[in-house]
Scaffold this motif. Structure first.
Motif, mmCIF file in Angstrom:
data_model
loop_
_atom_site.group_PDB
_atom_site.id
_atom_site.type_symbol
_atom_site.label_atom_id
_atom_site.label_comp_id
_atom_site.label_asym_id
_atom_site.label_seq_id
_atom_site.Cartn_x
_atom_site.Cartn_y
_atom_site.Cartn_z
ATOM 1 N N ASP A 264 0.825 -1.211 0.000
ATOM 2 C CA ASP A 264 0.000 0.000 0.000
ATOM 3 C C ASP A 264 0.862 1.266 0.000
ATOM 4 O OD1 ASP A 264 -2.397 1.238 -0.190
ATOM 5 O OD2 ASP A 264 -2.999 0.975 1.902
ATOM 6 N N ALA A 265 1.854 1.287 -0.870
ATOM 7 C CA ALA A 265 2.816 2.385 -0.895
ATOM 8 C C ALA A 265 2.170 3.727 -1.236
ATOM 9 C CB ALA A 265 3.939 2.070 -1.885
ATOM 10 N N ASP A 266 1.122 3.718 -2.071
ATOM 11 C CA ASP A 266 0.484 4.971 -2.462
ATOM 12 C C ASP A 266 -0.127 5.690 -1.258
ATOM 13 O OD1 ASP A 266 1.204 4.590 -5.073
ATOM 14 O OD2 ASP A 266 -0.720 3.728 -5.680
ATOM 15 N N ARG A 267 -0.819 4.935 -0.404
ATOM 16 C CA ARG A 267 -1.437 5.554 0.768
ATOM 17 C C ARG A 267 -0.377 5.963 1.786
ATOM 18 N NH1 ARG A 267 -6.958 1.954 1.799
ATOM 19 N NH2 ARG A 267 -7.915 2.464 -0.211
ATOM 20 N N VAL A 268 0.682 5.205 1.889
ATOM 21 C CA VAL A 268 1.769 5.583 2.784
ATOM 22 C C VAL A 268 2.399 6.885 2.313
ATOM 23 C CG1 VAL A 268 4.092 4.959 3.556
ATOM 24 C CG2 VAL A 268 2.268 3.247 3.574
ATOM 25 N N SER A 269 2.610 7.003 0.999
ATOM 26 C CA SER A 269 3.167 8.236 0.444
ATOM 27 C C SER A 269 2.258 9.424 0.735
ATOM 28 C CB SER A 269 3.363 8.088 -1.067
ATOM 29 O OG SER A 269 3.815 9.291 -1.640
ATOM 30 N N ALA A 270 0.952 9.216 0.553
ATOM 31 C CA ALA A 270 -0.005 10.290 0.832
ATOM 32 C C ALA A 270 0.021 10.674 2.309
ATOM 33 C CB ALA A 270 -1.409 9.847 0.428
ATOM 34 N N ALA A 271 0.158 9.687 3.187
ATOM 35 C CA ALA A 271 0.211 9.967 4.622
ATOM 36 C C ALA A 271 1.456 10.771 4.983
ATOM 37 C CB ALA A 271 0.179 8.657 5.407
ATOM 38 N N ILE A 272 2.567 10.468 4.326
ATOM 39 C CA ILE A 272 3.808 11.204 4.588
ATOM 40 C C ILE A 272 3.645 12.667 4.178
ATOM 41 C CG2 ILE A 272 6.230 11.431 3.926
ATOM 42 C CD1 ILE A 272 6.240 8.344 3.625
ATOM 43 N N VAL A 273 3.094 12.888 2.993
ATOM 44 C CA VAL A 273 2.891 14.256 2.518
ATOM 45 C C VAL A 273 1.918 15.008 3.425
ATOM 46 C CG1 VAL A 273 2.037 15.668 0.619
ATOM 47 C CG2 VAL A 273 3.398 13.645 0.136
ATOM 48 N N LEU A 274 0.781 14.363 3.754
ATOM 49 C CA LEU A 274 -0.240 15.033 4.566
ATOM 50 C C LEU A 274 0.268 15.316 5.972
ATOM 51 C CD1 LEU A 274 -3.108 16.106 4.754
ATOM 52 C CD2 LEU A 274 -3.847 13.810 5.445
ATOM 53 N N SER A 275 0.908 14.321 6.601
ATOM 54 C CA SER A 275 1.390 14.529 7.971
ATOM 55 C C SER A 275 2.466 15.605 8.021
ATOM 56 C CB SER A 275 1.919 13.211 8.553
ATOM 57 O OG SER A 275 3.082 12.777 7.862
ATOM 58 N N THR A 276 3.310 15.658 6.999
ATOM 59 C CA THR A 276 4.350 16.690 6.972
ATOM 60 C C THR A 276 3.732 18.073 6.806
ATOM 61 O OG1 THR A 276 5.892 15.101 5.979
ATOM 62 C CG2 THR A 276 6.485 17.422 5.852
ATOM 63 N N THR A 277 2.724 18.167 5.945
ATOM 64 C CA THR A 277 2.057 19.451 5.737
ATOM 65 C C THR A 277 1.344 19.918 7.007
ATOM 66 O OG1 THR A 277 1.714 18.881 3.412
ATOM 67 C CG2 THR A 277 0.395 20.679 4.294
ATOM 68 N N VAL A 278 0.589 19.016 7.627
ATOM 69 C CA VAL A 278 -0.159 19.367 8.835
ATOM 70 C C VAL A 278 0.782 19.670 9.997
ATOM 71 C CG1 VAL A 278 -1.831 18.513 10.528
ATOM 72 C CG2 VAL A 278 -2.154 18.026 8.100
ATOM 73 N N SER A 279 1.948 19.024 10.032
ATOM 74 C CA SER A 279 2.886 19.224 11.138
ATOM 75 C C SER A 279 3.442 20.638 11.186
ATOM 76 C CB SER A 279 4.038 18.221 11.050
ATOM 77 O OG SER A 279 4.902 18.532 9.965
ATOM 78 N N VAL A 280 3.323 21.369 10.086
ATOM 79 C CA VAL A 280 3.737 22.774 10.096
ATOM 80 C C VAL A 280 2.970 23.536 11.175
ATOM 81 C CG1 VAL A 280 3.773 24.903 8.746
ATOM 82 C CG2 VAL A 280 4.407 22.748 7.674
ATOM 83 N N VAL A 281 1.744 23.090 11.451
ATOM 84 C CA VAL A 281 0.919 23.703 12.495
ATOM 85 C C VAL A 281 1.034 22.939 13.811
ATOM 86 C CG1 VAL A 281 -1.434 24.285 13.193
ATOM 87 C CG2 VAL A 281 -0.710 24.626 10.821
ATOM 88 N N THR A 282 0.963 21.607 13.753
ATOM 89 C CA THR A 282 0.867 20.821 14.986
ATOM 90 C C THR A 282 2.169 20.780 15.787
ATOM 91 O OG1 THR A 282 1.352 18.776 13.757
ATOM 92 C CG2 THR A 282 -0.968 19.375 14.052
#
Length: 292
Positions: A264-282
């Protein structure tokens, strides 16, 4: 700045790759080695912190793995989701952020968090992603080699060895490492910002990525903070360090392993991008909360 430069096409993908390689292979190891070697070994390594941090990560790993399986995911996919929820971008983001928020003393917690997540959780995740298949032997060797030869991990081991001897680093070498390590934060963060500008999340995988992001950025630091404060009962500094480290976004090397195992590499990749983006705030919010 890195994001803006990439969006304005002032920094190409090749430039960002070069900056990232420089930060990971040279600047960050120099920074980590210098910080750990300069401190007494007993002040850098705390068994209760290591055990508590690893226990918190193992709990989140087990919960995410179980939920993923209950929702119909394969064992390999569940292993990938659990690994993305517990293995953070410690090598890339850890040194500059720990130095900024906790000072040089943060090198000890960072080293132990890397040992817990990279050497234990990522290895366990790779076993689940491979499913103990013989076809995964080659990928397993790649994971083992990448772990042992990880530049930041090597810097931790060498720094701890120097700290154990009590011998001071020669002044010329210390100045060189200081100059090289000083480039770690700007190059690593610039390259990361640029990489985010060049990647996009497929809507079909957004829900799964969002769940992994919540587990990584919210559940993981909360559980680690509780375990360290109420079960391990470590000093407030170590609790603060553990929460901040656990709050970092998912690591890119999880995608490499998931891709190798077709997990499930596609969803893992999406999670990495999303978590990194959201972490700018969190991440700043987490840092503010732990310092109150």
């Amino acid at each position: 700045l890195g994001w803006a430069a990439a969006r304005a096409r002032l920094a190409s993908a090749g430039v960002l790759d070069a900056l990232g390689a420089f930060a990971l292979r040279f600047a960050l190891p120099a920074l980590v080695f210098r910080l750990i070697a300069a401190q007494p070994l007993g002040g850098s390594f705390h068994p209760s912190f290591y055990g508590g941090y690893l226990a918190g990560g193992a709990l989140i790993f087990a919960v995410v793995f179980g939920l993923s399986r209950l929702l119909g995911g394969t064992g390999a996919a569940a292993g990938a989701h659990a690994t993305a929820s517990t293995v953070g971008n410690l090598g890339f983001l850890g040194p500059p952020l720990m130095l900024a928020f906790l000072g040089e003393r943060g090198a000890g917690p960072l080293a132990m968090a890397i040992l817990a997540e990279i050497m234990v959780l990522l290895s366990v995740g790779a076993v689940f992603m491979g499913g103990w298949r013989s076809t995964g032997a080659g990928a397993g060797w790649v994971v083992l080699r990448a772990t042992v030869l990880n530049p930041v991990l090597v810097a931790i081991v060498l720094g701890a060895a120097v700290a154990a001897t009590g011998v001071a680093t020669p002044v010329p070498l210390d100045r060189f490492l200081g100059l090289l390590g000083g480039a770690a934060a700007p190059t690593a963060l610039f390259a990361l910002g640029g990489a985010l500008a060049l990647r996009h999340i497929d809507r079909a995988t957004a829900l799964s990525a969002a769940a992994i992001t919540v587990a990584k950025l919210v559940a993981y630091p909360v559980v680690v903070g509780f375990v360290l404060a109420h079960l391990a009962r470590v000093e407030p500094f170590w609790v603060q360090a553990g929460v901040l480290l656990a709050a970092l976004p998912s690591a890119g090397n999880v995608y490499v392993v998931a891709q190798r195992y077709a997990a499930d590499a596609d969803r893992v990749s999406a999670a990495i991008v999303l978590s990194t983006t959201v972490s700018v705030v969190t991440v700043p919010v987490a840092a503010w909360l732990i310092t109150q």
